[in-house]
Enzyme design. Structure first.
Site, PDB file in Angstrom:
ATOM      1  CD  GLU A  61     -62.388  18.881  33.858  1.00 44.81           C
ATOM      2  OE1 GLU A  61     -63.103  18.915  32.847  1.00 44.81           O
ATOM      3  OE2 GLU A  61     -62.813  18.540  34.983  1.00 44.81           O
ATOM      4  CG  HIS A  63     -62.975  22.631  37.480  1.00 46.98           C
ATOM      5  ND1 HIS A  63     -62.686  22.164  38.735  1.00 46.98           N
ATOM      6  CD2 HIS A  63     -63.005  21.551  36.678  1.00 46.98           C
ATOM      7  CE1 HIS A  63     -62.570  20.848  38.682  1.00 46.98           C
ATOM      8  NE2 HIS A  63     -62.739  20.440  37.449  1.00 46.98           N
ATOM      9  CG  HIS A  67     -63.108  17.058  40.942  1.00 38.25           C
ATOM     10  ND1 HIS A  67     -64.430  17.162  40.634  1.00 38.25           N
ATOM     11  CD2 HIS A  67     -62.445  17.423  39.816  1.00 38.25           C
ATOM     12  CE1 HIS A  67     -64.559  17.570  39.387  1.00 38.25           C
ATOM     13  NE2 HIS A  67     -63.363  17.753  38.858  1.00 38.25           N
ATOM     14  CG  HIS A 101     -58.224  17.843  37.326  1.00 38.51           C
ATOM     15  ND1 HIS A 101     -58.493  19.167  37.519  1.00 38.51           N
ATOM     16  CD2 HIS A 101     -59.421  17.246  37.053  1.00 38.51           C
ATOM     17  CE1 HIS A 101     -59.805  19.380  37.380  1.00 38.51           C
ATOM     18  NE2 HIS A 101     -60.382  18.231  37.090  1.00 38.51           N
ATOM     19  CB  CYS A 115     -65.629  12.113  41.134  1.00 37.36           C
ATOM     20  SG  CYS A 115     -65.180  13.859  40.988  1.00 37.36           S
TER      21      CYS A 115
HETATM   22 MN    MN Z   1     -62.576  18.278  36.833  1.00 36.63          MN
END
Ligand code: MN
Length: 147
Positions: A61, A63, A67, A101, A115
């Site tokens: 994914e 975004h 993270h 990632h 995370c």
């Molecule tokens: Mn992610």
């Protein structure tokens, strides 16, 4: 209670283990999630612990939100942007905005990682066929995605 005592089985007090439903052919496999800190006005970030069983993987994914990941157990490989990197316990990885990632657990032991993520965040984007085709033009990435 300010403390959640750790158990050597990589669980924490008062912290449910959220089981992701396995669905072969979709975007993740064999992952659990524990929410260790849910965020507050003062620190509007969540701290989560994920665990991927050997052979499993996270969603591929991207975004806008970032993270910060710290590996806590096991080892594996990770697609980050258009590179494949190896990851092992206590490596700390920043996943920048709009970077593809995916993490894969390759050790016999589960791949466990913390995370950090903002409470306010956009919904992840999944790759289109075109995105996959583009990623596969990079030889290393192509073999990573084939596994
Ligand atoms: Mn992610």
């Amino acid at each position: 209670m300010p403390i959640r005592h750790f158990d050597p089985s990589f669980t924490w007090e008062r912290t449910p283990i959220l089981q992701y439903k396995e669905d072969v052919g979709t975007h993740f496999k064999d992952i659990t999630r524990q929410l260790l800190y849910e965020g507050s006005e003062n620190i509007p970030c969540q701290l989560r612990y994920f665990e991927i069983l050997s052979g499993g993987y996270s969603t591929l994914e991207m975004h806008e939100h970032i993270h910060v990941v710290m590996i806590m157990r096991g080892s594996g490989t990770m697609l980050l942007d258009e590179k494949i990197i190896t990851i092992a316990a206590f490596d700390c990885i920043e996943i920048p905005s709009r970077s593809w990632h995916q993490l894969r657990a390759t050790s016999p032991e589960p791949l466990g990682f913390l995370c950090v993520v903002s409470c306010v965040r956009d919904t992840p984007i999944l790759p289109t066929q075109n995105d996959i085709a583009h990623l596969k033009t990079v030889v290393q990435v192509s073999s990573f995605l084939r596994v």
